[in-house]
Design a protein around this motif. Sequence first.
Motif, PDB file in Angstrom:
ATOM      1  N   HIS A 204      31.564   9.739  36.100  1.00 51.53           N
ATOM      2  CA  HIS A 204      30.984   8.523  36.656  1.00 51.53           C
ATOM      3  C   HIS A 204      31.853   7.920  37.760  1.00 51.53           C
ATOM      4  O   HIS A 204      31.795   6.719  38.012  1.00 51.53           O
ATOM      5  CB  HIS A 204      30.801   7.532  35.503  1.00 51.53           C
TER       6      HIS A 204
ATOM      7  N   LEU B 249      36.738   8.776  31.011  1.00 46.61           N
ATOM      8  CA  LEU B 249      35.905   9.494  31.970  1.00 46.61           C
ATOM      9  C   LEU B 249      36.390  10.926  32.081  1.00 46.61           C
ATOM     10  O   LEU B 249      37.569  11.215  31.875  1.00 46.61           O
ATOM     11  CB  LEU B 249      36.001   8.856  33.361  1.00 46.61           C
TER      12      LEU B 249
ATOM     13  N   GLU C 297      24.737  13.219  34.487  1.00 41.36           N
ATOM     14  CA  GLU C 297      23.511  12.599  33.970  1.00 41.36           C
ATOM     15  C   GLU C 297      23.778  11.734  32.745  1.00 41.36           C
ATOM     16  O   GLU C 297      23.140  10.705  32.551  1.00 41.36           O
ATOM     17  CB  GLU C 297      22.473  13.676  33.636  1.00 41.36           C
ATOM     18  N   LYS C 298      24.765  12.132  31.924  1.00 44.33           N
ATOM     19  CA  LYS C 298      25.093  11.387  30.704  1.00 44.33           C
ATOM     20  C   LYS C 298      26.066  10.233  30.961  1.00 44.33           C
ATOM     21  O   LYS C 298      26.386   9.491  30.035  1.00 44.33           O
ATOM     22  CB  LYS C 298      25.701  12.335  29.660  1.00 44.33           C
ATOM     23  N   GLY C 299      26.574  10.112  32.187  1.00 46.39           N
ATOM     24  CA  GLY C 299      27.515   9.036  32.497  1.00 46.39           C
ATOM     25  C   GLY C 299      28.940   9.303  32.082  1.00 46.39           C
ATOM     26  O   GLY C 299      29.791   8.420  32.144  1.00 46.39           O
ATOM     27  N   ARG C 300      29.254  10.526  31.652  1.00 43.61           N
ATOM     28  CA  ARG C 300      30.641  10.885  31.294  1.00 43.61           C
ATOM     29  C   ARG C 300      31.449  11.173  32.546  1.00 43.61           C
ATOM     30  O   ARG C 300      32.649  10.974  32.585  1.00 43.61           O
ATOM     31  CB  ARG C 300      30.658  12.120  30.379  1.00 43.61           C
TER      32      ARG C 300
ATOM     33  N   ASN D 116      32.078  12.953  41.529  1.00 39.73           N
ATOM     34  CA  ASN D 116      30.696  13.166  41.968  1.00 39.73           C
ATOM     35  C   ASN D 116      30.661  13.829  43.344  1.00 39.73           C
ATOM     36  O   ASN D 116      29.839  14.715  43.591  1.00 39.73           O
ATOM     37  CB  ASN D 116      29.922  11.847  41.979  1.00 39.73           C
TER      38      ASN D 116
END
Length: 184
Positions: free
Chosen positions: A164, A71, A159-162, A169
């Motif tokens: 997460h 991540l 948005e790409k989930g990298r 966030n």
Amino acid sequence: MKKFEEKTIHTEKIFQGKVIDLQIDDVQLPNGKTSKREIVKHPGAVAIIPLTTDNKIIFVEQYRKPLEKSLVEIPAGKLEVEESPEDTAIRELEEETGYTTKRLQYITSFYTSPGFANELMYLYVADDLVKMEHPPKGDEDEFVELIMLTLDEAKELVEKGRIHDAKTNYAILYLEMLELRKRC
């Protein structure tokens, strides 16, 4: 008994580790019945939003074994015994990024997973960063790579989930709120 309070009747300690302790509590519920609660005890943690003079955010990429993937996150770390959150923030900033600062601003604190853990995380912003000539060594079992991103680039990784995880966030939402305030 307070309206929703659960009274602990018995605690069974299951595990004591380097990072967490686990216990099972028997509790009396507000309606008089009993139940069990599995609880993770954690000493607390800090997270830092490191901002460079050219409006970049310093992130670290690291592998997270519970997720079986890497991540991109803001620097963070666990409070040590008798260490203040501010001292932990500076230590983690230095160990994970190789930068230090004399200007650390407290933003907020929040519980990371209140349904089963007591971990309280303190969030700070660090700017006026200085690259250290001889940064302290980080944990020997921690491998990180620095990534410098603009706020827009960070939002793309969300948005790409990298990106997460909750703390990162939260940090991005905080920075976005600051940007919106500047425009108004």
